[in-house]
Every structure is written in structure tokens, then in C-alpha cells.
Design a protein around this motif. Structure first.
Motif, PDB file in Angstrom:
ATOM      1  N   ALA A  48       0.832  -1.208   0.000  1.00 13.20           N
ATOM      2  CA  ALA A  48       0.000   0.000   0.000  1.00 13.20           C
ATOM      3  C   ALA A  48       0.865   1.256   0.000  1.00 13.20           C
ATOM      4  CB  ALA A  48      -0.933  -0.004   1.204  1.00 13.20           C
ATOM      5  N   ILE A  49       1.868   1.276   0.851  1.00 19.12           N
ATOM      6  CA  ILE A  49       2.751   2.443   0.914  1.00 19.12           C
ATOM      7  C   ILE A  49       3.568   2.543  -0.379  1.00 19.12           C
ATOM      8  CG2 ILE A  49       4.744   3.435   2.122  1.00 19.12           C
ATOM      9  CD1 ILE A  49       3.526   2.262   4.709  1.00 19.12           C
ATOM     10  N   GLY A  50       4.061   1.408  -0.869  1.00 17.30           N
ATOM     11  CA  GLY A  50       4.828   1.405  -2.109  1.00 17.30           C
ATOM     12  C   GLY A  50       3.990   1.799  -3.308  1.00 17.30           C
ATOM     13  N   GLY A  51       2.734   1.375  -3.344  1.00 10.22           N
ATOM     14  CA  GLY A  51       1.836   1.753  -4.434  1.00 10.22           C
ATOM     15  C   GLY A  51       1.565   3.249  -4.441  1.00 10.22           C
ATOM     16  N   ALA A  52       1.391   3.822  -3.260  1.00  8.47           N
ATOM     17  CA  ALA A  52       1.201   5.272  -3.177  1.00  8.47           C
ATOM     18  C   ALA A  52       2.453   6.002  -3.671  1.00  8.47           C
ATOM     19  CB  ALA A  52       0.874   5.674  -1.744  1.00  8.47           C
ATOM     20  N   GLY A  53       3.628   5.488  -3.290  1.00  2.34           N
ATOM     21  CA  GLY A  53       4.877   6.084  -3.756  1.00  2.34           C
ATOM     22  C   GLY A  53       5.057   5.943  -5.258  1.00  2.34           C
ATOM     23  N   LEU A  54       4.654   4.793  -5.800  1.00  2.00           N
ATOM     24  CA  LEU A  54       4.747   4.568  -7.244  1.00  2.00           C
ATOM     25  C   LEU A  54       3.920   5.588  -8.007  1.00  2.00           C
ATOM     26  CD1 LEU A  54       5.335   2.055  -9.559  1.00  2.00           C
ATOM     27  CD2 LEU A  54       2.873   2.126  -9.356  1.00  2.00           C
ATOM     28  N   PHE A  55       2.665   5.782  -7.597  1.00  2.00           N
ATOM     29  CA  PHE A  55       1.800   6.721  -8.307  1.00  2.00           C
ATOM     30  C   PHE A  55       2.238   8.163  -8.091  1.00  2.00           C
ATOM     31  CE2 PHE A  55      -1.092   3.021  -8.286  1.00  2.00           C
ATOM     32  CZ  PHE A  55      -1.216   2.914  -9.652  1.00  2.00           C
ATOM     33  N   ALA A  56       2.793   8.472  -6.917  1.00  2.00           N
ATOM     34  CA  ALA A  56       3.328   9.822  -6.697  1.00  2.00           C
ATOM     35  C   ALA A  56       4.513  10.070  -7.624  1.00  2.00           C
ATOM     36  CB  ALA A  56       3.741   9.991  -5.241  1.00  2.00           C
ATOM     37  N   ASN A  57       5.392   9.090  -7.770  1.00  4.13           N
ATOM     38  CA  ASN A  57       6.548   9.249  -8.651  1.00  4.13           C
ATOM     39  C   ASN A  57       6.133   9.307 -10.121  1.00  4.13           C
ATOM     40  OD1 ASN A  57       8.667   9.643  -6.959  1.00  4.13           O
ATOM     41  ND2 ASN A  57       9.314   7.522  -6.904  1.00  4.13           N
ATOM     42  N   LEU A  58       5.127   8.549 -10.516  1.00  3.89           N
ATOM     43  CA  LEU A  58       4.636   8.651 -11.889  1.00  3.89           C
ATOM     44  C   LEU A  58       4.072  10.039 -12.166  1.00  3.89           C
ATOM     45  CD1 LEU A  58       2.934   5.187 -12.468  1.00  3.89           C
ATOM     46  CD2 LEU A  58       4.970   6.079 -13.601  1.00  3.89           C
ATOM     47  N   SER A  59       3.401  10.605 -11.181  1.00  2.00           N
ATOM     48  CA  SER A  59       2.883  11.959 -11.331  1.00  2.00           C
ATOM     49  C   SER A  59       4.028  12.966 -11.445  1.00  2.00           C
ATOM     50  CB  SER A  59       1.991  12.301 -10.139  1.00  2.00           C
ATOM     51  OG  SER A  59       1.584  13.644 -10.190  1.00  2.00           O
ATOM     52  N   LEU A  60       5.048  12.808 -10.617  1.00  6.27           N
ATOM     53  CA  LEU A  60       6.207  13.704 -10.686  1.00  6.27           C
ATOM     54  C   LEU A  60       6.951  13.558 -12.010  1.00  6.27           C
ATOM     55  CD1 LEU A  60       7.713  13.445  -7.097  1.00  6.27           C
ATOM     56  CD2 LEU A  60       6.859  15.501  -8.213  1.00  6.27           C
TER      57      LEU A  60
END
Length: 98
Positions: A48-60
Motif C-alpha cells: 500500500a505504501i509502495g503503491g502510493a509512492g509509485l503513483f506519486a513518482n509517476l505523477s512527478l
């Protein structure tokens, strides 16, 4: 003459699950995928935490920033994901073991 179907197109009109990754450079892909590596380490919480980080990095990665600030921001998200997991795992361990 018979038309040959284009096999590259999605004939079922389903959304492309890889569309968010297309067009990124190799370093953007590596930094985007880095947080999701918490999944095998931390199970559901890490995922869950990694998925949130993945989507945040894709947005960045899609933002119009110069390369150095973008790299630092994406590294910060990845590091924050790992630190956030360590914090949550530590708190749960202390709650369970008391």
C-alpha cells in the motif's frame, strides 16, 4: 485485398494498463518503480505504501520540471516510502509486542 488487423491496438476497447509508463526515460522508470519494491518486503502494508509512492513518482515524472529537481523529488518520494513503512511497521510491532 483483405485488411490485416493491427495487433498493437486494443481491440476490446480496454484501457491500456501500461499507459502511465510509456514515454518515460529509463531513470524515470527506475525511480517510479523503486517504492513498489516494498511489496515483497512488507506485504500488504508495504504494498500500500509502495503503491502510493509509485503513483506519486509517476505523477512527478510527468510534471514539467528540470531534471535535477525532478530526480531529487522522486528520490525523496522513494525514501519517504521506505521510511514511512519502517515507521508504520515499528509502530505496529510495538503495539503487538507491547
Amino acid at each position: 485485398m483483405k485488411q490485416i488487423p493491427d495487433l498493437g491496438k486494443n481491440t476490446l476497447d480496454k484501457p491500456d494498463p501500461w499507459a502511465k509508463f510509456r514515454g518515460l526515460t529509463w531513470w524515470q522508470l527506475v525511480l517510479s518503480i523503486a517504492p513498489i519494491l516494498l511489496l515483497p518486503i512488507g506485504g500488504a502494508i508495504g504494498g500500500a505504501i509502495g503503491g502510493a509512492g509509485l503513483f506519486a513518482n509517476l505523477s512527478l515524472a510527468r510534471k514539467q520540471l528540470r531534471t535535477p529537481p525532478k530526480v531529487l523529488a522522486m528520490l525523496g518520494v522513494a525514501l519517504g516510502s521506505y521510511l514511512g513503512y519502517a515507521l508504520v511497521a515499528g509502530l505496529l510491532y510495538n503495539l503487538i509486542k507491547g
